[in-house]
Design a protein around this motif. Structure first.
Motif, short mmCIF file in Angstrom:
data_model
loop_
_atom_site.label_atom_id
_atom_site.label_comp_id
_atom_site.label_asym_id
_atom_site.label_seq_id
_atom_site.Cartn_x
_atom_site.Cartn_y
_atom_site.Cartn_z
N ASP A 150 -8.12 3.03 3.00
CA ASP A 150 -9.51 1.88 2.19
C ASP A 150 -7.76 0.84 1.19
O ASP A 150 -8.13 -0.16 1.19
N LEU A 151 -6.77 1.42 1.50
CA LEU A 151 -6.46 0.41 0.64
C LEU A 151 -5.66 -0.54 1.21
O LEU A 151 -5.59 -1.84 0.68
N ARG A 189 -6.96 -5.58 1.13
CA ARG A 189 -5.63 -5.77 0.82
C ARG A 189 -5.59 -7.20 1.78
O ARG A 189 -5.52 -8.27 2.29
N ARG A 218 -7.90 7.29 2.58
CA ARG A 218 -6.81 5.88 1.69
C ARG A 218 -5.62 5.76 2.01
O ARG A 218 -6.06 4.37 1.61
N SER A 272 0.52 -1.38 -0.09
CA SER A 272 0.02 -0.31 0.35
C SER A 272 1.17 1.06 0.07
O SER A 272 -0.08 2.30 -0.04
N THR A 273 2.49 1.27 0.19
CA THR A 273 3.25 2.36 0.47
C THR A 273 4.04 2.68 0.10
O THR A 273 4.99 3.53 0.31
#
Lengths: 136, 136
Positions: free
Chosen positions: B129-130, B134, B126, B74-75
């Motif tokens: 949500d990501l 997952r 956001r 995600s990052t």
């Protein structure tokens, strides 16, 4: 990928061997401020815990538990700290540290908190003997 | 021993819920300096990893791996930091932190390194949500 494991030179320079478990080398950090072990899985190129397959991860946490028990029993630690950071030395290594309310970093983490303190040779060997007695 | 689990008030105040896994609550620390999750096993009175039986420990490291994958994906984190410290809040909680070479604490550990930074509400939602996408 390299085919064989070799201990990172910086980890080697900062620590001395205690014992060898099925997956990990167990080493004592040369800082008498805290009874401080590292576990280094003998796996070439492992950097993150998620680089290990599930079975090896289970073995790793079993060895973390085994070492934590031995270190707590050998020192009477009030709290155990367990961490995989690796920002400075990428090779996967897990810190298992015995913490006390009167240690120089309490209640903060130990990394960078205080100047390293040398062990007297007897003090270091006595701790290693206690650990080896419990870890085999 | 208490019969039921309840989240430590200080952990609750410092974080927001992301999702619930089989063993752990997953929460986002309210510090935009680092994408930083905590896993809290829903077990009354657990303080140390060695308080868990072997099967629960395996579940814990499986969930640490699941969360680490989700957070890295995600990052785009350059390094993952995983730690169980608990010197300030005894209730067992595991930090899983996405680290970057340009973050305010690099290459040191994050605890106590920089003033906490507020998330913009959109930025926080956001990321959550990501992660939920997952982790389920």
């Amino acid at each position: 990928m390299n085919a064989t494991f070799s201990l990172n030179p910086s980890l080697e320079a900062d620590s001395v061997p205690v014992t060898t478990l099925s997956l990990c080398d167990v080493r004592l950090m040369m800082d008498a401020s805290y009874p401080w072990l590292i576990l280094v899985p003998r796996l070439p190129d492992a950097i993150e815990i998620i680089d290990l397959d599930p079975e090896t991860r289970h073995q790793l946490i079993d060895e973390i538990a085994q070492v934590s028990h031995a270190l707590r029993e050998s020192t009477g630690a009030e709290k155990m700290n367990v961490a995989a950071l690796g920002n400075q030395v990428a090779q996967l290594h897990i810190h298992v540290i015995a913490r006390f309310r009167n240690d120089p970093a309490w209640p903060g983490p130990v990394w960078g908190a205080a100047d390293r303190k040398a062990y007297g040779p007897d003090e270091r060997d006595r701790l290693i003997d206690l650990l080896v007695g419990r870890l085999g």
